[in-house]
Design a protein around this motif. Structure first.
Motif, PDB file in Angstrom:
ATOM      1  N   GLN A  73       0.828  -1.195   0.000  1.00  0.00           N
ATOM      2  CA  GLN A  73       0.000   0.000   0.000  1.00  0.00           C
ATOM      3  C   GLN A  73       0.866   1.251   0.000  1.00  0.00           C
ATOM      4  O   GLN A  73       0.835   2.052   0.930  1.00  0.00           O
ATOM      5  N   PRO A  74       1.659   1.478  -1.061  1.00  0.00           N
ATOM      6  CA  PRO A  74       2.457   2.703  -1.125  1.00  0.00           C
ATOM      7  C   PRO A  74       1.553   3.916  -1.339  1.00  0.00           C
ATOM      8  O   PRO A  74       0.430   3.786  -1.828  1.00  0.00           O
ATOM      9  N   GLU A  75       2.044   5.080  -0.970  1.00  0.00           N
ATOM     10  CA  GLU A  75       1.220   6.279  -1.050  1.00  0.00           C
ATOM     11  C   GLU A  75       1.325   7.015  -2.376  1.00  0.00           C
ATOM     12  O   GLU A  75       0.373   7.616  -2.837  1.00  0.00           O
ATOM     13  N   PHE A  76       2.506   6.997  -3.009  1.00  0.00           N
ATOM     14  CA  PHE A  76       2.730   7.840  -4.180  1.00  0.00           C
ATOM     15  C   PHE A  76       3.084   7.062  -5.446  1.00  0.00           C
ATOM     16  O   PHE A  76       3.362   7.660  -6.481  1.00  0.00           O
ATOM     17  N   THR A  77       3.125   5.743  -5.384  1.00  0.00           N
ATOM     18  CA  THR A  77       3.506   4.936  -6.544  1.00  0.00           C
ATOM     19  C   THR A  77       2.531   3.776  -6.705  1.00  0.00           C
ATOM     20  O   THR A  77       1.751   3.485  -5.802  1.00  0.00           O
ATOM     21  N   PRO A  78       2.588   3.093  -7.836  1.00  0.00           N
ATOM     22  CA  PRO A  78       1.836   1.835  -7.950  1.00  0.00           C
ATOM     23  C   PRO A  78       2.401   0.818  -6.961  1.00  0.00           C
ATOM     24  O   PRO A  78       3.513   0.981  -6.448  1.00  0.00           O
ATOM     25  N   PRO A  79       1.673  -0.255  -6.664  1.00  0.00           N
ATOM     26  CA  PRO A  79       2.173  -1.283  -5.745  1.00  0.00           C
ATOM     27  C   PRO A  79       3.428  -1.952  -6.290  1.00  0.00           C
ATOM     28  O   PRO A  79       3.692  -1.951  -7.490  1.00  0.00           O
ATOM     29  N   GLY A  80       4.204  -2.525  -5.381  1.00  0.00           N
ATOM     30  CA  GLY A  80       5.407  -3.233  -5.789  1.00  0.00           C
ATOM     31  C   GLY A  80       6.668  -2.401  -5.728  1.00  0.00           C
ATOM     32  O   GLY A  80       7.759  -2.913  -5.974  1.00  0.00           O
ATOM     33  N   PHE A  81       6.559  -1.118  -5.389  1.00  0.00           N
ATOM     34  CA  PHE A  81       7.714  -0.228  -5.337  1.00  0.00           C
ATOM     35  C   PHE A  81       8.116   0.077  -3.899  1.00  0.00           C
ATOM     36  O   PHE A  81       7.279   0.168  -3.001  1.00  0.00           O
ATOM     37  N   VAL A  82       9.411   0.279  -3.691  1.00  0.00           N
ATOM     38  CA  VAL A  82       9.920   0.953  -2.496  1.00  0.00           C
ATOM     39  C   VAL A  82      10.623   2.197  -3.044  1.00  0.00           C
ATOM     40  O   VAL A  82      11.401   2.116  -3.998  1.00  0.00           O
ATOM     41  N   SER A  83      10.303   3.363  -2.469  1.00  0.00           N
ATOM     42  CA  SER A  83      10.706   4.610  -3.124  1.00  0.00           C
ATOM     43  C   SER A  83      10.997   5.701  -2.116  1.00  0.00           C
ATOM     44  O   SER A  83      10.579   5.642  -0.953  1.00  0.00           O
ATOM     45  N   ILE A  84      11.722   6.718  -2.580  1.00  0.00           N
ATOM     46  CA  ILE A  84      11.968   7.903  -1.765  1.00  0.00           C
ATOM     47  C   ILE A  84      11.563   9.134  -2.566  1.00  0.00           C
ATOM     48  O   ILE A  84      11.847   9.236  -3.769  1.00  0.00           O
ATOM     49  N   HIS A  85      10.859  10.046  -1.911  1.00  0.00           N
ATOM     50  CA  HIS A  85      10.324  11.254  -2.538  1.00  0.00           C
ATOM     51  C   HIS A  85      10.778  12.475  -1.754  1.00  0.00           C
ATOM     52  O   HIS A  85      11.144  12.376  -0.582  1.00  0.00           O
ATOM     53  N   VAL A  86      10.727  13.631  -2.395  1.00  0.00           N
ATOM     54  CA  VAL A  86      10.932  14.900  -1.707  1.00  0.00           C
ATOM     55  C   VAL A  86       9.718  15.765  -1.973  1.00  0.00           C
ATOM     56  O   VAL A  86       9.389  16.063  -3.134  1.00  0.00           O
ATOM     57  N   LEU A  87       9.017  16.145  -0.911  1.00  0.00           N
ATOM     58  CA  LEU A  87       7.812  16.959  -1.021  1.00  0.00           C
ATOM     59  C   LEU A  87       8.132  18.401  -0.662  1.00  0.00           C
ATOM     60  O   LEU A  87       8.835  18.664   0.328  1.00  0.00           O
ATOM     61  N   GLU A  88       7.611  19.325  -1.465  1.00  0.00           N
ATOM     62  CA  GLU A  88       7.804  20.754  -1.212  1.00  0.00           C
ATOM     63  C   GLU A  88       6.476  21.465  -1.018  1.00  0.00           C
ATOM     64  O   GLU A  88       6.438  22.684  -0.919  1.00  0.00           O
ATOM     65  N   GLU A  89       5.387  20.695  -0.977  1.00  0.00           N
ATOM     66  CA  GLU A  89       4.071  21.280  -0.780  1.00  0.00           C
ATOM     67  C   GLU A  89       3.260  20.371   0.128  1.00  0.00           C
ATOM     68  O   GLU A  89       3.654  19.245   0.403  1.00  0.00           O
ATOM     69  N   GLN A  90       2.150  20.882   0.590  1.00  0.00           N
ATOM     70  CA  GLN A  90       1.288  20.098   1.459  1.00  0.00           C
ATOM     71  C   GLN A  90       0.826  18.840   0.726  1.00  0.00           C
ATOM     72  O   GLN A  90       0.459  18.891  -0.444  1.00  0.00           O
ATOM     73  N   ALA A  91       0.885  17.714   1.414  1.00  0.00           N
ATOM     74  CA  ALA A  91       0.467  16.448   0.813  1.00  0.00           C
ATOM     75  C   ALA A  91      -1.053  16.390   0.723  1.00  0.00           C
ATOM     76  O   ALA A  91      -1.759  16.786   1.654  1.00  0.00           O
ATOM     77  N   GLU A  92      -1.545  15.909  -0.404  1.00  0.00           N
ATOM     78  CA  GLU A  92      -2.977  15.753  -0.555  1.00  0.00           C
ATOM     79  C   GLU A  92      -3.458  14.558   0.256  1.00  0.00           C
ATOM     80  O   GLU A  92      -2.675  13.781   0.778  1.00  0.00           O
ATOM     81  N   ASP A  93      -4.759  14.430   0.353  1.00  0.00           N
ATOM     82  CA  ASP A  93      -5.351  13.322   1.099  1.00  0.00           C
ATOM     83  C   ASP A  93      -4.875  12.002   0.505  1.00  0.00           C
ATOM     84  O   ASP A  93      -5.029  11.745  -0.683  1.00  0.00           O
ATOM     85  N   PHE A  94      -4.270  11.149   1.334  1.00  0.00           N
ATOM     86  CA  PHE A  94      -3.736   9.885   0.842  1.00  0.00           C
ATOM     87  C   PHE A  94      -4.825   8.921   0.394  1.00  0.00           C
ATOM     88  O   PHE A  94      -4.541   7.871  -0.157  1.00  0.00           O
ATOM     89  N   LYS A  95      -6.092   9.248   0.666  1.00  0.00           N
ATOM     90  CA  LYS A  95      -7.164   8.398   0.180  1.00  0.00           C
ATOM     91  C   LYS A  95      -7.362   8.581  -1.317  1.00  0.00           C
ATOM     92  O   LYS A  95      -7.996   7.763  -1.977  1.00  0.00           O
ATOM     93  N   MET A  96      -6.826   9.689  -1.857  1.00  0.00           N
ATOM     94  CA  MET A  96      -6.922   9.944  -3.283  1.00  0.00           C
ATOM     95  C   MET A  96      -5.738   9.289  -3.989  1.00  0.00           C
ATOM     96  O   MET A  96      -4.708   8.994  -3.380  1.00  0.00           O
ATOM     97  N   LEU A  97      -5.876   9.055  -5.291  1.00  0.00           N
ATOM     98  CA  LEU A  97      -4.796   8.486  -6.081  1.00  0.00           C
ATOM     99  C   LEU A  97      -3.851   9.612  -6.468  1.00  0.00           C
ATOM    100  O   LEU A  97      -4.120  10.382  -7.386  1.00  0.00           O
ATOM    101  N   TYR A  98      -2.776   9.728  -5.719  1.00  0.00           N
ATOM    102  CA  TYR A  98      -1.870  10.857  -5.852  1.00  0.00           C
ATOM    103  C   TYR A  98      -0.496  10.318  -6.239  1.00  0.00           C
ATOM    104  O   TYR A  98       0.357  10.085  -5.394  1.00  0.00           O
ATOM    105  N   LEU A  99      -0.272  10.066  -7.535  1.00  0.00           N
ATOM    106  CA  LEU A  99       0.983   9.514  -7.998  1.00  0.00           C
ATOM    107  C   LEU A  99       2.024  10.614  -8.140  1.00  0.00           C
ATOM    108  O   LEU A  99       1.736  11.705  -8.609  1.00  0.00           O
ATOM    109  N   ARG A 100       3.243  10.291  -7.716  1.00  0.00           N
ATOM    110  CA  ARG A 100       4.358  11.217  -7.827  1.00  0.00           C
ATOM    111  C   ARG A 100       5.547  10.475  -8.430  1.00  0.00           C
ATOM    112  O   ARG A 100       5.683   9.265  -8.264  1.00  0.00           O
ATOM    113  N   THR A 101       6.415  11.229  -9.079  1.00  0.00           N
ATOM    114  CA  THR A 101       7.651  10.639  -9.584  1.00  0.00           C
ATOM    115  C   THR A 101       8.685  10.658  -8.465  1.00  0.00           C
ATOM    116  O   THR A 101       9.031  11.727  -7.952  1.00  0.00           O
TER     117      THR A 101
END
Length: 360
Positions: free
Chosen positions: A77-105
């Protein structure tokens, strides 16, 4: 005052929990002793509210540090990627509701290829350790205070809800390796589902005085176990579909990716599957893992054995695909709508995804 005694009591408990969460997030973000910036691991059993608290914590940290790193270790259940990934992100803005499909690179990621860590716990840990090493080397440069491009940023580590048996062992190894400044332990009312008390990951029972262990109440009114499992499968499918919808802004090409396809067995095995894409020329992130980072997912529509050619549907750019020479197999269940595209033309595929986009 609530309309009924029970409802008022439940509402009061919920408000108390919200205040508890807010106080915990603010204590982590604005603790005067938090230098270098905090490294925070959010832990707890499944369906306890880890994602919701992580979002609150991320938004609070962004308010102080402007940038926050997020290491997502939950392949199911990753938050910003499709399933099957382990990832690291850098956020510079407020995160949207994780219940929404919020894909990030992501900044960097590895494709584990399964929604359960049980497939290969040792390999998954090597991916997590490698991404953490990358964070320390490239992002957590608190000593370079005069270099604004390498300013200090905190890290939030999202962990899996698998907290028993091998899952607990993995979490213990992860916490030992990362040595977080703060560990947030979400506690449910069912004690048997909770993590062990205290600083269970340390060898010394007295613990480490430099570590802040914060225990907070889990989210209430959780769905029943079977409903949670069903919902998790649906969310995984939606995230995969959302990922491949990214093809739509382009002219939806079916990429002819040349590769060595040896025989019909391989052809039969790979057709209609989701694969991770990588290049062997990429430099390993750390000495913990030699596996190259993943640059994206592809859906194999067909394989032309006679031409050594793989027909791949992917939102990955042609520029990145030019150097791609590695496919990571996966055990991810392919959503039905993607399986149907195996016999479709590119136009049919685009129409199908647009229809999903309209109704999604």
């Amino acid at each position: 005052m609530g309309l009924g005694g029970g409802g008022g009591g439940e509402g009061s408990e919920e408000r108390e929990r919200e205040r508890e969460w807010e106080e915990a997030a603010e204590a982590v973000a604005y603790d005067s002793c938090t230098w270098p910036p905090p490294v925070v691991a959010v832990c707890g059993p499944g369906n306890s509210g880890k994602s919701a608290f992580s979002r609150l914590l991320l938004n609070t940290l962004v308010g102080r540090y402007k940038k926050v790193a997020y290491l997502d270790t939950d392949v199911g259940q990753p938050e910003f990627t499709p399933p099957g990934f382990v990832s690291i992100h850098v956020l510079e803005e407020q995160a949207e509701d994780f219940k929404m499909l919020y894909l990030r690179t992501p900044k960097r990621c590895f494709f584990f290829g399964d929604c359960s860590a049980k497939k290969n716990p040792k390999l998954l840990l090597s991916y997590i350790f490698s991404l953490y090493d990358y964070f320390l080397k490239d992002l957590y440069r608190f000593e370079d205070t005069d270099n604004t491009k390498k300013s200090a940023i905190p890290l939030v580590i999202n962990t899996s809800g698998w907290v028993k048996g091998t899952g607990l062992h993995m979490l213990t190894e992860m916490l030992k390796y990362a040595s977080p400044t703060h560990v947030i332990r979400l506690r449910t009312s069912v004690e048997g589902k909770n993590l062990p008390g205290g600083m269970f990951w340390l060898d010394e029972p007295e613990g480490d005085s430099a570590i802040n262990l914060v225990e907070i109440r889990a989210a209430q009114h959780s769905p029943r176990h079977l409903l949670v499992k069903k919902e998790a499968r649906i969310i995984r499918d939606l995230r995969i579909i959302a990922y491949f919808r990214q093809c739509l802004p382009m002219e939806f090409p079916v990429i002819d990716l040349h590769s060595q396809v040896s025989d019909y067995t391989v052809h039969h095995f790979l057709k209609g599957t989701i694969v991770g894409i990588a290049t062997s020329a990429s430099v390993p992130l750390s000495n913990q893992c030699s596996t190259p980072c993943c640059i994206g997912l592809g859906f194999i529509k067909a394989i032309d054995v006679s031409r050594d050619c793989i027909h791949l549907i992917t939102p990955v750019s042609r520029q990145l695909l030019e150097n791609a020479d590695i496919f990571f197999r996966s055990s991810l269940t392919v959503p039905t709508c993607l399986l149907q595209v195996v016999s479709d033309t590119a136009s049919d595929i685009a129409d199908r995804l647009r229809e999903l986009n309209c109704h999604g």
